[in-house]
Scaffold this active site. Sequence first.
Site, PDB file in Angstrom:
ATOM      1  N   LYS A  15       0.829  -1.227   0.000  1.00 59.44           N
ATOM      2  CA  LYS A  15       0.000   0.000   0.000  1.00 59.44           C
ATOM      3  C   LYS A  15       0.848   1.256   0.000  1.00 59.44           C
ATOM      4  O   LYS A  15       2.040   1.235   0.339  1.00 59.44           O
ATOM      5  CB  LYS A  15      -0.930   0.012   1.224  1.00 59.44           C
ATOM      6  CG  LYS A  15      -0.240  -0.087   2.604  1.00 59.44           C
ATOM      7  CD  LYS A  15       0.330   1.197   3.164  1.00 59.44           C
ATOM      8  CE  LYS A  15       1.093   1.025   4.457  1.00 59.44           C
ATOM      9  NZ  LYS A  15       1.900   2.181   4.850  1.00 59.44           N
ATOM     10  N   ASP A 144      -1.637  -2.433  10.002  1.00 57.59           N
ATOM     11  CA  ASP A 144      -1.896  -2.368   8.563  1.00 57.59           C
ATOM     12  C   ASP A 144      -2.499  -3.660   8.000  1.00 57.59           C
ATOM     13  O   ASP A 144      -2.833  -3.715   6.809  1.00 57.59           O
ATOM     14  CB  ASP A 144      -0.586  -2.098   7.798  1.00 57.59           C
ATOM     15  CG  ASP A 144      -0.066  -0.692   8.037  1.00 57.59           C
ATOM     16  OD1 ASP A 144      -0.871   0.199   8.362  1.00 57.59           O
ATOM     17  OD2 ASP A 144       1.157  -0.490   7.889  1.00 57.59           O
TER      18      ASP A 144
END
Length: 308
Positions: A15, A144
């Site tokens: 990401k 995350d």
Amino acid sequence: MSGGARRVVATAPGKVNLSLRVGAPDERGYHALATVFQALDLTETVQAHAAESREISLEIDSRVSGAVPVDASNLAVRAAELLRAEHGVTAGAALRITKRVPVAGGMAGGSADAAAALVALDRLWGLDLPAERLRELGARLGADVPFALLGGTALGTGTGARLVPLAAPAPLTWVLLAPGGELSTPAVFEQFDALAAQLDLALDLQPPPDEAQISALAAGDLAAIGASLANGLEAAALRLRPELAAPLRALRGAGALGALVSGSGPTLAALVRDREHAAEVIAASGAEADRCTVAVGPVPGARVIEAD
Ligand code: C5P
């Protein structure tokens, strides 16, 4: 519980954070965040094979430099152990990770490994858990991991694990510059705390999301998205790696719509119009081409791509 499988292959995305606002740390030292994540087509792959023994074994096939632990501290192994402990699984598994996301690069590669391991083992062991349960387990492994499971573009608040999907134009094209070396996420957050103390900053208990960026994403306004890219950890990352400032400036000066340190760094991410523009920006910035990758987002979160 439905039937399991002998072999499952799952992928999960790395990401970038288009915005990352950092607030006050809680009693465990975890900071409140308001961040916009986007999942990229730079992915990790986890293969899970049924094992005869109760052991969870791990092999890593890395396409990127940087050392990853293969012992019980590896996030994919911890994902396997957590899933077993929580759901009464006694079987073992042999895991093989193919890494493409830079190691300790600020792109959540380790979290993607954990996410891919969760969905692969959920299938291998025939657990068939709801996505929400996997996200809950993921949140215990790292802030995350829930986003690596969800994918797409999303606003993360709390420690980053509380997620709301966002509309975004597709595709967004990114130049990722891996400058080499690693940055430790805890070290960057510590540096953030030191800078905040030095500047006597009052940190929000929950920083507000960047509403202007969220609107720019919903409107598909590339120039406004580029101008809104901002990372509250950037100053801390640059303190620890001052040599990142020059390539960051170079990407901005080379016509990127915007550029920033990705997450806790050291990977740099520049938003560009398309692949052709990516090539122009790489050339004009003077970045070494073999340190650059062009990636697009948003892509889906962790998913099984093969099972037999
Ligand atoms: O959750 P994860 O293990 O990925 O986080 C790594 C480290 O980053 C934590 O140990 C903590 O030091 C820091 N962190 C933080 N606040 C967050 C997320 C991570 O301080 N919201």
